[in-house]
Design an enzyme around this catalytic site. Structure first.
Site, mmCIF file in Angstrom:
data_model
loop_
_atom_site.group_PDB
_atom_site.id
_atom_site.type_symbol
_atom_site.label_atom_id
_atom_site.label_comp_id
_atom_site.label_asym_id
_atom_site.label_seq_id
_atom_site.Cartn_x
_atom_site.Cartn_y
_atom_site.Cartn_z
ATOM 1 N N ASN A 157 0.699 -27.899 6.819
ATOM 2 C CA ASN A 157 2.141 -28.127 6.703
ATOM 3 C C ASN A 157 2.727 -27.001 5.872
ATOM 4 O O ASN A 157 2.509 -26.963 4.659
ATOM 5 C CB ASN A 157 2.331 -29.436 5.905
ATOM 6 N N GLU A 187 5.572 -37.647 -6.759
ATOM 7 C CA GLU A 187 5.888 -38.196 -5.448
ATOM 8 C C GLU A 187 4.759 -39.054 -4.888
ATOM 9 O O GLU A 187 3.593 -38.886 -5.242
ATOM 10 C CB GLU A 187 6.199 -37.066 -4.480
ATOM 11 N N CYS A 243 1.417 -32.644 -0.047
ATOM 12 C CA CYS A 243 1.478 -32.684 -1.502
ATOM 13 C C CYS A 243 2.416 -31.622 -2.068
ATOM 14 O O CYS A 243 2.418 -30.480 -1.654
ATOM 15 C CB CYS A 243 0.092 -32.585 -2.116
HETATM 16 S S1 SF4 Z 1 -6.221 -28.904 -6.490
HETATM 17 FE FE1 SF4 Z 1 -5.405 -27.254 -5.192
HETATM 18 S S2 SF4 Z 1 -4.807 -28.317 -3.300
HETATM 19 FE FE2 SF4 Z 1 -5.026 -29.919 -4.863
HETATM 20 S S3 SF4 Z 1 -2.967 -30.175 -5.741
HETATM 21 FE FE3 SF4 Z 1 -4.057 -28.661 -7.020
HETATM 22 S S4 SF4 Z 1 -3.470 -26.642 -6.208
HETATM 23 FE FE4 SF4 Z 1 -2.990 -28.232 -4.630
#
Ligand code: SF4
Length: 346
Positions: free
Chosen positions: A291, A89, A336
């Site tokens: 979020n 995304e 994210c």
């Molecule tokens: S590093 Fe941590 S905060 Fe970043 S996308 Fe991966 S799991 Fe999510």
């Protein structure tokens, strides 16, 4: 020879066909100035070159397929299909006065398992290629959008994907995307070798470090990477990054109600960032409202407004530079991994 992107592939094809150097610029201009997305429509090129490009690269310059686009006031979020049946995304944020900022993915899923993060619940599917990363921006560009700034804060940990460095080359190449280095932000949970390489190869690119707790034990619980690259080692590395590049470093801090938003946390952040040396004024804290999503643990909630204000006032009173980020797009899950979470069956 390993070709790392379609742009290198185009150059390779032109060289094989013994074409003059200006041909590449013609193709780049067709894509990046005239926003032409099909090789067949690049009529400035002789037919046999167009045919060769199509034979090797397919009809379309863009190789991602948009699956869903959700748009609210200032946010537009696109879920793309990538090879292997997976989804990634990208988010476009439109600010007042027309500034367009993009938040793009560097990995499909993520293997770091931060406990508050929707992408972390997916696990790492795979690293994205440089084309898959840059195509997220190419999609918006070919649809007539301007590209003002870009951050790698979508799915994944950018510095865990070595393809990020080819990506940065493509984004900053004046013949291709031509983005200024300072308009790009790489966000990391603290991958030390990646921070080193970024400082060496792209010293002007902005760096954001996700802190989320000033206490080692709590940070290890929230972000298991802290066991491998502990907070103090990362901060020492960031000091070095500032000294080497003369650039600001941003500290991202997601406020989680009752978890990391106490007065003690604010004071401990100030203590971490003060007395580091003459460069300490180049640390800047960005506070981010949380979020929550369907797939993140129910134990995490957004901090109350009063708490945020108190937190900010403590940090300010200690001389810490701080911004509270506007929360765009909660209604379309613009954080994210969140759109993916809702649509993986589609
Ligand atoms: S590093 Fe941590 S905060 Fe970043 S996308 Fe991966 S799991 Fe999510």
């Amino acid at each position: 020879m390993k070709l790392t992107s379609k742009y290198e592939m185009i150059q390779h094809i032109l060289t094989e066909m013994k074409q003059p150097a200006y041909r590449f610029q013609q193709i780049a201009d067709a894509i990046f100035k005239q926003r032409i997305g099909e090789y067949e429509r690049m009529t400035i090129l002789p037919k046999r070159i167009r045919q060769e490009l199509i034979k090797n690269l397919g009809e379309h310059v863009l190789n991602l397929t948009p699956v869903i686009q959700k748009t609210s006031n200032q946010v537009s979020k696109v879920l793309f299909a990538i090879e292997g049946g997976e989804r990634i995304e990208a988010v476009q944020l439109s600010y007042e006065r027309g500034w367009k900022s993009y938040c793009i993915s560097s990995q499909c899923g993520c293997g770091y398992g931060c406990s508050f993060c929707a992408t972390g619940t997916i696990g790492l599917k795979r690293n994205l290629t440089a084309d898959e990363i840059t195509d997220q921006l190419l999609y918006f560009h070919l649809n007539g959008q301007t590209l003002d700034s870009v951050s790698f804060m979508g799915m994944g940990e950018a510095l865990a994907n070595p393809n990020i460095f080819d990506t940065l080359k493509i984004l900053t190449d004046p013949r291709i995307f031509g983005l200024g280095h300072r308009r790009i932000t790489v966000s990391t949970i603290g991958i030390l070798p990646g921070i080193d390489r970024l400082a060496k190869e792209f010293p002007q690119v902005n760096l954001t470090f996700s802190l989320h707790s000033p206490f080692d034990d709590q940070r290890s619980e929230l972000m298991p990477i802290n066991n491998r690259f502990p907070l103090n080692d990362v901060l020492n590395k960031l000091d070095q990054h500032i000294r080497d590049t003369g650039r600001k470093v941003y500290i991202a801090y997601i406020l989680l109600r009752g978890e990391n938003d106490s007065n003690e946390h604010a004071e401990a952040i100030a203590a971490l960032l003060k007395h580091r040396g003459p460069w300490e004024h180049l640390y800047h804290v960005n506070l981010i409202p949380y979020n929550s999503t369907d797939v993140t643990p129910e134990s995490f909630h957004r901090s109350d407004k009063d708490r945020v204000q108190k937190f900010v006032s403590i940090l300010k009173s200690k001389g810490i530079k701080i911004t509270v980020r506007t929360q765009f797009g909660t209604e379309i899950d613009a954080a994210c991994g969140q759109l993916y979470g809702h649509n993986k069956q589609i």
